[in-house]
Design a protein around this motif. Structure first.
Motif, PDB file in Angstrom:
ATOM      1  N   ASP A  53      15.409  68.180 -46.832  1.00 34.02           N
ATOM      2  CA  ASP A  53      14.446  69.108 -47.423  1.00 34.02           C
ATOM      3  C   ASP A  53      14.760  70.550 -47.005  1.00 34.02           C
ATOM      4  OD1 ASP A  53      12.933  67.276 -48.863  1.00 34.02           O
ATOM      5  OD2 ASP A  53      11.737  66.749 -47.098  1.00 34.02           O
ATOM      6  N   ARG A  55      13.270  74.710 -47.136  1.00 34.88           N
ATOM      7  CA  ARG A  55      12.129  75.604 -47.350  1.00 34.88           C
ATOM      8  C   ARG A  55      12.596  77.036 -47.114  1.00 34.88           C
ATOM      9  NH1 ARG A  55       8.936  73.722 -43.667  1.00 34.88           N
ATOM     10  NH2 ARG A  55       8.990  75.439 -42.147  1.00 34.88           N
ATOM     11  N   GLU A  57      11.424  80.857 -46.338  1.00 37.58           N
ATOM     12  CA  GLU A  57      10.319  81.677 -45.855  1.00 37.58           C
ATOM     13  C   GLU A  57      10.844  83.044 -45.425  1.00 37.58           C
ATOM     14  OE1 GLU A  57       8.306  79.707 -42.709  1.00 37.58           O
ATOM     15  OE2 GLU A  57       7.481  78.095 -43.961  1.00 37.58           O
TER      16      GLU A  57
END
Length: 542
Positions: A53, A55, A57
């Motif tokens: 996964d 992500r 940010e």
């Protein structure tokens, strides 16, 4: 942003050296293609690549250290079935490694292979025999040896099943008032005229009526021994292995396992029709006379062989006097000697032929002595479990085959002299087998190891690795399992004869394996790659 493991799941090549086009990541080693989003492969032989996964940010990319999904035991079991269906070695190897690491029962891994192999057309084959043989020696192997044994067995099942359609069974006869005795008679008649379709229906009917494994073994082995030494001993050996497989995987597969034996009886060679069984010495006539006495049954009270009888019988089996050997076996049976005791002696005599096999013989003649030995072992296993007198005919077939192999001991190789050093580890043998034709050298080392107090179990484990690290042919798998089985049959006795018998069986295995090593060793290399991938090693980056 997407993240995948940097190792191609096929053979571990770094995927960052590949290319990405239209959402497909292609490995430049064997051109396996992967969906960069899911990790799924378009090429089943490569397996899916783990996805992590991601992500984002504040302009930073965060990647999970753990893959999105972890492979479960059920996934590996399904993957094993897919590998068998598609005959892809690396897939089979990775599934076996995954299942073993997860603690999946070894018996259930074997069951997957037996269920698959007996579900295709063509009948019981060498791959199923190899898998069953390897399953039987698993307790003698270390963990790495067990993985290699299961992988080799399953791989040979896949290879033997490749391209074959699914097997369709005919079905039993309508339920009626028929006895198992009559069904057995019908079965023999069908096999006699090579009517395998009728035989299959009769077999399935007997199973449906609740026949036990012992009753079915008696029925099928009787038919398989109505003629002499069918298919050079393979028919009896394959029948024995199928019943051993049933003991491993359970009665649920009885129909498909036993039905897979029937096609073997469609057109096997019958040795009584071959010249060397009739001239210059007629073996067929004396054998038929001996078999006539078996029709009346065997004594209910059984006894073991006396020590002097063992020595005398072994000498007679290895002598050039078959017209004495056949009636001698009949007399011992009539006197109450247990058929299993006599079968164990024939297997020992066949092993002695291998120990005394001279390397000046034609190399292909190793197969001749091998066939006799594995047949004798199958007979020993059969008569140990079967009380019916007619399958005992195979005992006489073994004895006659041992006589026919006599020329392979002219001249006879001397029994090995001790050459090993006490205290050497058993795996020292593997160094000898890295060179070609170390038959006598390897046997001499093994004799020295055993006589110097070496651990026989460690040597058996080493012999397992000597076999499983090679691209071994079918007969080598047969040989090791038969030698280990016969070796164990002499355990529990500490007398000199039994000690020599155990040594003979291990030396026979050493000499045969040494004669057939080394090979390219491609097959075990695939298994090692699967193990290293499973451990997360960087195969190519390093």
């Amino acid at each position: 942003m997407y993240a995948v493991d940097n190792r191609c799941p096929h053979l571990g090549f770094p995927l960052h050296l590949g290319s990405l086009c239209d959402g497909l990541l292609t490995c430049h080693w064997h051109h396996a293609r992967f969906d960069i989003c899911s990790g799924g492969t378009l090429d089943p032989w490569a397996d899916d690549v783990p996805v992590h996964d991601v992500r984002i940010e504040d302009g930073s990319v965060w990647v999970s250290r753990r893959p999105r999904t972890s492979r479960r035991t059920a996934d590996d079991a399904a993957r094993l079935r897919e590998g068998l269906e598609q005959n892809i070695g690396i897939v089979i190897a990775k599934a076996v490694v995954g299942l073993m690491e997860a603690g999946y029962p070894e018996r259930d891994i074997v069951r997957i292979g037996i269920e698959f192999g007996t579900g295709v057309a063509g009948g019981w084959n060498s791959g199923l025999t190899i898998l069953t043989a390897m399953a039987r020696i698993l307790p003698k192997l270390d963990r790495n040896g067990k993985i290699l044994a299961l992988y080799q067995g399953l791989l040979h099942v896949a290879r033997n099943s490749a391209g074959r359609p699914e097997r369709r069974l005919l079905g039993p006869l309508p339920q009626g008032d028929v006895s198992l005795e009559r069904l057995a008679s019908w079965y023999r008649n069908c096999i006699e005229v090579r009517d395998t379709q009728g035989a299959e229906r009769i077999l399935l009917t007997a199973i449906g009526l609740g026949a036990t494994d012992d009753q079915l073994r008696s029925m099928m082995m009787t038919a398989a021994t109505d003629h002499v030494y069918l298919d050079g001993g393979h028919t009896v050996d394959f029948h024995n292995k199928a019943f051993e497989a049933l003991e491993l995987v359970g009665p649920e597969l009885r129909v498909r396992v036993l039905a897979s034996l029937v096609p073997l009886l469609s057109n096997p060679s019958r040795s009584e029709e071959q010249h060397h069984w009739q001239a210059p010495v007629d073996l067929v006539g004396p054998l038929r006379q001996a078999f006539a006495s078996l029709e009346d049954g065997l004594p209910e009270k059984r006894r073991p062989l006396a020590p002097e009888e063992e020595e005398r019988l072994l000498g007679l089996l290895l002598a050039d006097r078959p017209l004495e050997t056949i009636p001698a076996l009949s007399a011992l049976l009539a006197d109450g000697c247990h058929p299993a005791e006599l079968a164990r002696m024939t297997a020992l005599a066949a092993a002695e032929r291998m120990v005394r096999f001279h390397t000046q013989n034609d190399f292909g003649d190793w197969i001749a002595v091998l066939h006799t030995f594995t047949h004798a072992h199958a007979v020993h296993e059969t008569v140990t479990r079967c009380d019916d007198p007619l399958p005992v005919r195979a005992l006489f077939h073994s004895a006659a085959a041992i006589y026919l192999d006599r020329f392979l001991n002219v001249p006879a190789a001397p029994r090995p002299n001790a050459a090993g050093s006490p205290g050497e580890p058993a795996d020292k043998l593997l160094e000898l087998l890295d060179k070609r034709q170390q038959v006598n050298e390897a046997a001499a080392w093994a004799a020295g190891y055993l006589r110097g107090g070496g651990d026989p179990d460690a040597l058996i484990n080493t012999l397992g690795h000597a076999l499983l690290r090679e691209d071994a042919e079918f007969h080598s798998f047969q040989l090791l399992e038969a030698a280990v089985g016969e070796y164990e049959s002499w355990n529990g006795r500490s007398d000199a004869f039994a000690e020599r018998a155990r040594e003979t069986l291990l030396l026979a295995a050493v000499r045969y394996l040494a004669a057939h090593a080394p090979t390219a060793r491609e097959t075990p290399h695939t298994a090692r790659i699967a193990q290293r991938l499973n451990r997360g090693e960087r195969l190519f980056e390093e």
